[in-house]
Write an enzyme that holds these catalytic residues in place. Structure first.
Site, PDB file in Angstrom:
ATOM      1  CB  SER A 102      -0.964  -0.048   1.173  1.00 31.61           C
ATOM      2  OG  SER A 102      -1.902   0.982   1.083  1.00 31.61           O
ATOM      3  CG  ASP A 245      -2.938  -0.580  -2.471  1.00 28.79           C
ATOM      4  OD1 ASP A 245      -2.768   0.536  -1.938  1.00 28.79           O
ATOM      5  OD2 ASP A 245      -3.727  -1.427  -2.013  1.00 28.79           O
ATOM      6  CG  ASP A 247      -6.385   0.537  -1.088  1.00 29.97           C
ATOM      7  OD1 ASP A 247      -5.504   1.416  -1.139  1.00 29.97           O
ATOM      8  OD2 ASP A 247      -6.509  -0.236  -0.120  1.00 29.97           O
TER       9      ASP A 247
HETATM   10 MG    MG Z   1      -3.721   1.141  -0.096  1.00 31.33          MG
END
Ligand code: MG
Length: 453
Positions: A102, A245, A247
């Site tokens: 992340s 990443d 998200d």
């Molecule tokens: Mg993330």
């Protein structure tokens, strides 16, 4: 289950430094355990990875471990985490694996697991995988029963089409959008999604690079200075930034200001209306705004998997954490920074400049303090907090003890006492409509904690 099994999974999967906490050998065993856990022979697993230099090694070894135990592997290649969640759902796979750390620096990597329905693995499931890894409880197959590996990298196109469609973004109203991908997993797909949606896109750090040469992948004010300046200088309508990443998404308004995470979450939640879900540490500005439109806010412990579970249980329209991790249940239960980006652009198309939308949301003074508390005393301290803390107040509206103790008052002010997961502290977070009230709540909480620690 025995408690002496070492904990591999933290709040967001397995995460750590390459060759320290996270080794290829560990990844191999996690893959073998996962294969058995989902039923072995004939089961399908999607694998994706972010841009880290160690990603391909983990992809190779986890694919090998799954095939060794009879599972077929569907390789997405380098993709954002939400593409793994959506592919797992759409391809009818039995699990998904995202290889990512992340927002952590380059030398870190990690493993996050997804269920067939696109929901992240719950703690109970992670405990089972840990136990299997620890006991080497695997089911290796003979030479004639091995799984196969398939390339599904073309699925990216299907994913992009799907997020554009569900976002309902208007391609006839092109906005000027700057997107900063941190050289992470969103580097290719996030600008491409915005372009295909008809936007005029300028990119920053959109060359995939596991060294993250342009900026640190954590999307905070210190790391987004270049984005803020660029938006202002070129007169863009909005700036978007992702973590490693993708998200997560955080936006910069047309004046070049990084938006307040809670206010941005509130703007999005208002678009959905009805019941929305957030975590115990989010601002009450969300509650105040949702009440105005007849909606309601539910709270969960910190962590996107808790938000996802609550959305499912309560049939909520939307959910998110103030970190910029948003879940879109009308699409997939995996947090999606690309879809969040498209949707906030659509918000600007529909409701006008982002700065005006943000400024229209009242914000209140907050305090974030930490009180030193030895790790071995935390449990005892939190027990006393649960039993006695509320005696200190007389205008209580609601008490939540799902993750620390959160007391909210009749005027929407609130205080959260929560032990730090990793450091020797207990944290006080409070928000009130006036400085005077905030100081009162802060002082009562501080005194209470200092007395019992
Ligand atoms: Mg993330």
């Amino acid at each position: 289950m025995s408690t002496d099994i070492p904990k591999l999974f933290g709040t967001s999967g397995i995460r750590g430094e390459y060759q320290k906490e996270v080794t290829p050998e560990l990844a191999l065993d996690v893959a073998r355990a996962l294969a058995k856990y989902i039923g072995g022979e004939g089961k399908k697993v999607v694998i994706g990875r972010d841009t880290r230099t160690t990603g391909k090694i983990f992809e190779n070894i986890m694919s090998a471990g799954l095939q060794e135990c009879g599972c077929d592997v569907l390789l997405l290649g380098m993709v954002p985490t939400p593409t793994v969640g959506y592919a797992t759902l759409k391809k009818g796979a039995d699990a998904g694996i995202m290889i990512t750390a992340s927002h952590n620096p380059s030398k870190y990597n990690g493993i996050k697991l997804w269920n067939a329905d696109g929901l992240a693995y719950k703690q109970e499931q992670e405990r089972i995988i840990e136990k299997m890894v620890f006991e080497e409880d695997f089911d290796k197959k003979s030479w004639d029963k091995l799984g196969k590996e398939y390339d599904i990298s073309s699925f990216k196109d299907e994913y992009i089409d799907a997020i554009i469609e569900v976002s309902k973004i208007d391609s006839e109203k092109p906005l000027k959008v700057v997107v900063d991908c941190a050289s992470g997993a969103g580097s290719k797909l996030s600008p491409e999604a915005l372009r295909r949606a008809g936007m005029n896109v300028i990119t920053l750090n959109a060359q995939p690079d596991g060294f993250f040469p342009g900026r640190n992948p954590e999307p905070n004010s210190a790391n987004l200075q270049e984005l803020m300046k660029t938006v202002k200088v070129i007169g863009a309508d909005i700036g978007l930034a992702h973590d490693g990443d993708a998200d997560r998404m955080i936006a910069v308004d047309e004046k070049g200001r990084l938006s307040d995470f809670d206010k941005l979450l509130t703007i999005m939640a208002k678009e959905f209306g009805g019941t929305v879900v957030t975590t115990v540490d989010a601002s009450a500005c969300l509650d105040t705004q949702m009440k105005k439109i007849g909606g309601q806010v539910l709270r969960t412990p910190v962590g996107d998997v808790h938000v996802a579970e609550s959305i499912n249980e309560n049939n909520a329209t939307f959910g998110g954490e103030p970190s910029g991790t948003w879940l879109h249940p009308d699409f997939c239960m995996c947090p999606d920074g690309l879809l969040s980006g498209l949707r906030i652009v659509k918000c600007v198309q529909d409701n006008g400049p982002l700065s005006e939308q943000l400024d229209a949301i009242e914000s209140y003074p907050t305090i974030r303090e930490k009180i030193t508390c030895p790790n071995n005393k935390k449990e005892e301290v939190m027990k006393i907090v649960e039993e006695k803390f509320t005696d200190e107040f007389d205008d209580i509206n609601e008490i939540l003890s799902i993750d620390g103790v959160r007391v909210s008052f009749n005027d929407d002010s609130w205080v959260l006492i929560r032990p730090s997961g990793t450091e020797p502290y207990v944290r006080i977070t409070a928000e009130a409509k006036t400085e005077e009230n905030l100081n009162r709540i802060g002082e009562i909480s501080r005194n209470f904690l200092e007395n019992i620690i």
